[in-house]
Design a protein around this motif. Structure first.
Motif: not given
Length: 273
Positions: A97-115, A88-95
């Motif tokens: 971490h996957a959610n963290d990666l999705l959140r990071q990806r969403e944050e990166l894709s939504n971060t505007p280029v600042y010039l 259960d601990i392993v399964r929760n860890c996988v889930v």
């Protein structure tokens, strides 16, 4: 602690350590597949041995284990029989971490280029946007560097796969900025085509110089073979040129004035005879 108890615990540790060395010698004589089959057991036996070294047992407990002919193996099997929530601990860890990666990806894709510069961002209360864009630029550079290395096989670079992943994750504007910065910092490198070097000079760049005159855009340089990076730049430019007609078509539809509404006429018909 009682001297006798200390002695018994020391004897127990030596006994278990000897058993582990014997087990290790046997394991190393096996095939790679068989070694892999026993990696969990070997690791857990190591943990049990460490536990005995750091936790003192009572004299009767130590004597009982000393009397066991294969105490370490018996301890491992006793541990394996205990029901735990390990999976259960392993399964929760996988889930998680996957959610963290999705959140990071969403944050990166939504971060505007600042010039704008860091000084401008500080004066206008936009430091958070400035720093987020800077971190995203670094992440984009690292991802492209790794992607070029991983997707070059058989003297062929899978530029299409790199393009799809990079644009989806970081957006075309950030990828363009990082590629242009790479070429600008390597403008002397003739492994980049003349067209790509000219293109890089047309890409709007952020104000990268800090108060001490340091150009932090040097941290955006894709650290891959220049010829391979040049191949990807060419592919990126072709794909972006294909997107332009689509964008212009959508924009023209949005800008096209709505047709004038004709005034309604009274269509009432008198059916009286």
């Amino acid at each position: 602690m009682n001297t006798n108890v200390e002695k018994l615990n020391a004897q127990l540790y030596d006994k278990l350590a000897s058993e582990q060395e014997t087990y290790r010698g046997w394991l190393l004589s096996q095939s790679p597949e068989e070694i892999l089959n026993h990696t969990y057991e070997y690791t857990m036996r190591e943990d049990i041995l460490m536990s005995v070294e750091t936790n003192n047992l009572t004299a009767p407990q130590a004597e009982a284990l000393l009397a066991s002919p294969d105490a370490l193996s018996a301890l491992f099997h006793a541990f394996a029989d205990i029901e735990t929530d390990h999976m259960d601990i392993v399964r929760n860890c996988v889930v998680n971490h996957a959610n963290d990666l999705l959140r990071q990806r969403e944050e990166l894709s939504n971060t505007p280029v600042y010039l704008e510069s860091g000084e401008y961002a500080r004066e206008h209360g936009e430091l958070e946007m400035y720093r987020a864009s800077y971190k995203a630029n670094i992440a984009c550079k690292e991802a492209l560097t790794e992607a070029v290395r991983e997707n070059y096989t058989g003297n062929r670079l899978n530029t299409a796969l790199i393009y799809d992943n990079a644009v989806e994750r970081f957006g075309p504007e950030r990828v363009k900025l990082v590629l242009a910065a790479t070429i600008r910092h390597k403008d002397w490198d003739e492994r980049f085509s003349r067209d790509n070097r000219a293109w890089a000079q047309t890409v709007p760049m952020e104000v990268c110089f800090d108060s001490r005159g340091n150009d932090h855009s040097v941290h955006y340089v894709v650290d891959s073979h220049s010829s391979l990076t040049d191949l990807f730049v060419s592919h990126f430019r072709r794909e972006q040129e294909k997107e332009q007609p689509k964008k212009q078509s959508v924009l023209s539809k949005l800008q096209k004035p709505l047709p004038e509404q004709k005034p309604k006429t009274d269509r009432t018909v008198n059916h009286e005879r």
